[in-house]
Design an enzyme around this catalytic site. Structure first.
Site, PDB file in Angstrom:
ATOM      1  N   TRP A   1       0.827  -1.204   0.000  1.00  0.00           N
ATOM      2  CA  TRP A   1       0.000   0.000   0.000  1.00  0.00           C
ATOM      3  C   TRP A   1       0.865   1.261   0.000  1.00  0.00           C
ATOM      4  O   TRP A   1       0.396   2.332   0.266  1.00  0.00           O
ATOM      5  CB  TRP A   1      -0.910   0.004   1.234  1.00  0.00           C
TER       6      TRP A   1
ATOM      7  N   CYS B   1      -6.852  -4.583  -1.645  1.00  0.00           N
ATOM      8  CA  CYS B   1      -8.045  -5.322  -1.223  1.00  0.00           C
ATOM      9  C   CYS B   1      -8.847  -5.950  -2.363  1.00  0.00           C
ATOM     10  O   CYS B   1      -9.278  -7.089  -2.255  1.00  0.00           O
ATOM     11  CB  CYS B   1      -8.934  -4.451  -0.348  1.00  0.00           C
TER      12      CYS B   1
ATOM     13  N   HIS C   1     -13.338  -0.549   1.171  1.00  0.00           N
ATOM     14  CA  HIS C   1     -12.621  -1.802   1.411  1.00  0.00           C
ATOM     15  C   HIS C   1     -13.458  -2.934   0.811  1.00  0.00           C
ATOM     16  O   HIS C   1     -14.675  -2.925   0.910  1.00  0.00           O
ATOM     17  CB  HIS C   1     -12.384  -2.021   2.904  1.00  0.00           C
TER      18      HIS C   1
ATOM     19  N   ASP D   1     -12.562 -12.349   4.636  1.00  0.00           N
ATOM     20  CA  ASP D   1     -11.724 -11.262   4.130  1.00  0.00           C
ATOM     21  C   ASP D   1     -10.273 -11.734   4.147  1.00  0.00           C
ATOM     22  O   ASP D   1      -9.754 -12.123   5.184  1.00  0.00           O
ATOM     23  CB  ASP D   1     -11.916 -10.040   5.040  1.00  0.00           C
TER      24      ASP D   1
ATOM     25  N   ASN E   1     -20.056  -0.373  11.105  1.00  0.00           N
ATOM     26  CA  ASN E   1     -20.954   0.453  11.923  1.00  0.00           C
ATOM     27  C   ASN E   1     -20.366   0.940  13.238  1.00  0.00           C
ATOM     28  O   ASN E   1     -21.086   1.108  14.216  1.00  0.00           O
ATOM     29  CB  ASN E   1     -22.264  -0.304  12.183  1.00  0.00           C
TER      30      ASN E   1
ATOM     31  N   ASP F   1     -18.811   3.881  15.668  1.00  0.00           N
ATOM     32  CA  ASP F   1     -18.886   5.337  15.752  1.00  0.00           C
ATOM     33  C   ASP F   1     -17.467   5.896  15.630  1.00  0.00           C
ATOM     34  O   ASP F   1     -16.515   5.275  16.093  1.00  0.00           O
ATOM     35  CB  ASP F   1     -19.436   5.768  17.121  1.00  0.00           C
TER      36      ASP F   1
ATOM     37  N   GLU G   1     -29.220   4.236   9.592  1.00  0.00           N
ATOM     38  CA  GLU G   1     -28.632   5.231  10.483  1.00  0.00           C
ATOM     39  C   GLU G   1     -29.734   6.147  11.002  1.00  0.00           C
ATOM     40  O   GLU G   1     -30.671   6.489  10.272  1.00  0.00           O
ATOM     41  CB  GLU G   1     -27.580   6.062   9.735  1.00  0.00           C
TER      42      GLU G   1
ATOM     43  N   GLU H   1     -30.492   0.842  15.174  1.00  0.00           N
ATOM     44  CA  GLU H   1     -29.081   0.928  14.816  1.00  0.00           C
ATOM     45  C   GLU H   1     -28.248   1.140  16.077  1.00  0.00           C
ATOM     46  O   GLU H   1     -27.201   0.524  16.269  1.00  0.00           O
ATOM     47  CB  GLU H   1     -28.883   2.080  13.822  1.00  0.00           C
TER      48      GLU H   1
ATOM     49  N   TYR I   1     -33.998 -25.033   7.322  1.00  0.00           N
ATOM     50  CA  TYR I   1     -33.705 -25.952   8.420  1.00  0.00           C
ATOM     51  C   TYR I   1     -32.214 -25.970   8.746  1.00  0.00           C
ATOM     52  O   TYR I   1     -31.801 -26.388   9.804  1.00  0.00           O
ATOM     53  CB  TYR I   1     -34.196 -27.367   8.105  1.00  0.00           C
TER      54      TYR I   1
HETATM   55 CA    CA Z   1     -23.642   4.032  12.483  1.00  0.00          CA
END
Ligand code: CA
Ligand code: CA
Ligand code: CA
Length: 738
Positions: A290, A325, A384, A407, A447, A449, A496, A501, A569
């Site tokens: 990178w 990536c 990504h 990943d 997700n 913060d 959001e 959320e 199932y």
């Molecule tokens: Ca969020």
């Protein structure tokens, strides 16, 4: 890891001509072209030169001709540039064996053997003895003779839906007076066995033909990059059918030293794949870079597909330079699709890399308000790319199968290696990051913060701004069947700005943050929450009762969310059928319940064969901000058939058998097939009913004459599109005639 060498017996000298001086291979190498045959207790050899005239002998094995070309079409493997037979597990395929004389079913006995690895053993699934059966049974190895004409015998072979995936050597073994006579090793009959998303019993079963066409068979894809306001696309040649790619993909499992016995399990294979695609730790396929310096290699942007990379790696056995990536994700996707695991490349815009595993993206500012690059270890990637692989998760509770994040870009160490996943997308969405593998890390990517803190001179840090919506702005993958983009953000997170959320984030913090980091968000002890799904019959309304108990001396208010899914199932979720939120005010030491009514109309149209459901309930205590989370599986009772024999049960006398069925649904059933079987009493009879109206009772009567006295069993089944797995049985005792 390695099988004990003591279990292998040497074959007699002379039958191993040309094999001396080979270098020893590690036990896990599947592509070993050795010709050891498995040894069993009954194993013997016909002495050389001894050939009694009537001994059955194989002259040729036909896996291909005009008739058998159908194997590759029916198994969706016809596009592979590979001359050998490629089949998918759990699905029958055909072959023809030419013998030296006509096969005599009364006298002759033969079977087929599939062998993989150096030290084949039946308990490891590396030695498979395929028995002759009257009828092929799904779930089990077996072969059936379709036709025997002169010296030619045509067979159908069924493989087990959980067998090892790889390249098998094939033998025909004939039982003779002198012991077992086995065909010599013949590379032309080598058979590749792959995962089978078309087979309901396979862990990678995918219930949609258009999706199978895209996620397994499409060898071209689109990878998204850029940023959400300027989405750019790049086509990628996965090339899973190209010459040498299947062998190169199987080689990756050898290279990763994945034990052969684990090579039927997509959870293990995808985890191992995420490690071996990158060169860290294990000299895997691609070296990441990178820093804009690409000496002794090419810049990542040079590649247009996976083929060159995999072929170069397979031939040189050296990591290929360089990737970023999307290159890791493109090559990983080839690996998944090539061996038959449904896979797709996913792009997450504004992807967080949470370096210290506190599930928040920490940015530290200095006194002047500038970013302190020494303190700030977390980073946000513009975008990504990773992969999703489709599978059931028998290692997790019901409800977490389906798409799993894997990943291979080396970002964080997972249990000692650079690898990531499989992590359930469903678990990430709801914040249930206690489930393996690496789900807290993936949760943070989509997700977390962003928390801006200021470092003061005295060493204290003060939290300033919190940005709750920056991370995981948009999550995309290629649309099924066409080249457009499909927005799958909603599969990873609630919208959001919604309460749900926040609750998912806090559930994730509760489950996923390492203990040494102090967090104010912990499970609430002040309020208890649990829920019960009413035991209900398929087709009826039922309720889910959520109970809250306030253990404190103060009043409090609780907001809760319930989310109900229909699941296969296998535990793979199909769709959400219920979403309900409620507010409860609790007096000191008071308990209160919320009853959520689930109407049959809400789930019936989406219900799958085995009527399995799954519920999440999350809640927050308003006063303390603490959260509560639970998830449970439930299944609806499937109605039964009632069997009756009202009259006498005597040998030689006519006996009436009644089959009764009450349609419990609020809809009519169409094209209903009933089947009645009674071994020793009657031959299987089927009867079709065009329609069974709602809430009505159907009665079907058949007559038979018992032939033998003693205990017997009657078995009946009912099938139609809306209702399956309906059975009934009755034990009866037949009296002898006086
Ligand atoms: Ca969020
Ligand atoms: Ca690696
Ligand atoms: Ca962090």
């Amino acid at each position: 890891m390695s099988e004990p060498a003591a279990t292998v017996k040497e074959k007699k000298k002379g039958t191993r001509a040309g094999l001396s001086g080979r270098r020893a291979l590690p036990p896990n190498v599947s592509n070993a072209d050795e010709d050891e045959v498995p040894t069993t207790e009954t194993f013997g050899l016909v002495p050389r030169g001894y050939q009694p005239k009537d001994v059955l002998e194989v002259q040729d094995i036909l896996l291909f001709n005009r008739e058998y070309e159908i194997n590759k079409q029916e198994h969706h493997t016809d596009k592979y540039f590979n001359l050998k037979l490629i089949v998918r597990r759990g699905q029958p395929f055909y072959m023809q064996i030419h013998f030296n004389r006509p096969y005599n079913p009364e006298k002759d006995q033969f079977w087929i053997e599939y062998v993989i690895g150096r030290y084949p053993q039946s308990n490891k699934g590396t030695y498979i003895q395929v028995p002759l059966v009257q009828e092929l049974q799904s779930g089990k190895w077996g072969y059936k003779i379709n036709r025997s004409e002169d010296r030619y015998v045509s067979l159908t072979v069924m493989s087990a839906p959980n067998c090892i995936v790889g390249k098998f050597r094939m033998y025909v073994a004939i039982l003779t007076d002198m012991g077992i006579h086995r065909t010599r090793r013949n590379p032309e009959t080598d058979t590749y066995i792959l995962f089978n998303p078309w087979c309901t019993e396979d862990a990678v079963f995918l219930d949609d033909e258009a999706e199978r066409q895209e996620y397994v068979l499409n060898d071209l894809g689109t990878i998204f990059y850029g940023d959400p306001t300027n989405i750019r696309t790049r086509s990628w040649n996965f090339g899973q059918y190209e010459e040498g790619i299947l062998d190169a993909c199987l080689y990756l499992m050898d290279r990763a030293q994945l034990d052969l016995s684990g090579r039927g399990n997509p959870v293990k294979i995808s985890r191992v794949g995420s490690a071996v695609i990158n060169s860290k730790d294990d000299e895997g396929v691609i070296v990441g870079s990178w820093d804009n310096s690409y000496d002794y290699g090419v810049p990542p942007s040079t590649w247009t597909g996976s083929v060159d990379i995999l072929l170069e790696y397979h031939s040189s056995k050296q990591p290929v330079r360089y990737g970023q990536c999307w290159v890791f994700a493109g090559v990983f996707n080839t690996f998944l699709r090539c061996i038959g695991i449904p896979g797709r490349v996913v792009t997450n815009y504004s992807s967080a890399h949470d370096n210290d595993a506190n599930l928040q993206l920490d940015i530290f500012l200095d006194e002047e308000g500038q970013v302190d690059s020494k303190l700030t270890k977390d980073s946000v990637w513009n975008y990504h790319c990773w992969n999703e692989a489709w599978m059931s998760r028998p290692d997790l509770p019901v409800g977490f199968g389906g798409w799993q994040v894997v990943d291979s870009t080396p970002q964080e160490n997972s249990d000692g290696m650079y690898r990531c996943g499989p992590a359930s997308v469903q678990a990430i969405k709801h914040g249930h990051v206690c489930f393996q593998f690496d789900s807290p890390f993936v949760f943070a990517e989509v997700n977390s913060d962003v928390v801006y803190s200021r470092a003061l001179k005295n060493g204290r840090k003060v939290v300033g701004l919190v940005d709750k919506t920056q991370i995981g702005k948009l999550i995309l993958t290629k649309e099924v069947g066409v080249d457009g983009m499909k927005d799958i953000t909603g599969q990873y997170k609630f919208q959001e700005g919604t309460e749900e959320e926040r609750l998912a984030l806090e559930t994730a913090l509760m489950y996923g943050v390492k203990k040494d980091i102090t967090q104010d968000i912990t499970a609430s002890a002040e309020v208890d929450m649990d829920f019960v799904v009413e035991d209900a019959a398929l087709g009826s309304d039922f309720s889910v009762t959520i109970t809250f108990r306030n253990n404190t001396q103060t009043r409090c208010a609780v907001t809760s969310f319930l989310s109900g899914h229909v699941v296969f199932y296998t535990g793979v979720p199909k769709s959400e059928f219920k979403n309900y939120s409620s507010d409860v005010n609790l007096e000191p030491l008071q308990s209160q319940t919320v009853e959520v009514l689930i109407k049959s109309s809400e789930y019936m149209s989406q219900l799958l064969e085995q009527a399995a459901l799954h519920f999440f309930v999350t809640a927050r205590v308003k006063e303390t901000g603490k959260i509560l989370a639970k998830q449970k599986a439930a299944s609806l009772k499937i109605p039964q058939l009632l069997l009756k024999v009202p009259g006498e049960k005597v040998v030689g006398k006519e006996m009436a058998v009644m089959v009764e069925f009450v349609n419990p649904l609020k809809q009519k059933l169409a094209n209903v097939l009933l089947r009645l079987d009674g071994p020793g009493l009657l031959n299987p009879i089927s009867k079709k009913f065009k329609e069974i109206p709602r809430n009505s009772t159907l009665t079907w009567e058949e007559k038979c004459v018992p032939r033998k006295a003693g205990p017997r069993k009657l078995i009946a089944s009912l099938n139609c599109d809306a209702l399956r797995h309906v059975y009934g049985e009755l034990d009866i005792d037949i009296q002898s005639a006086v």
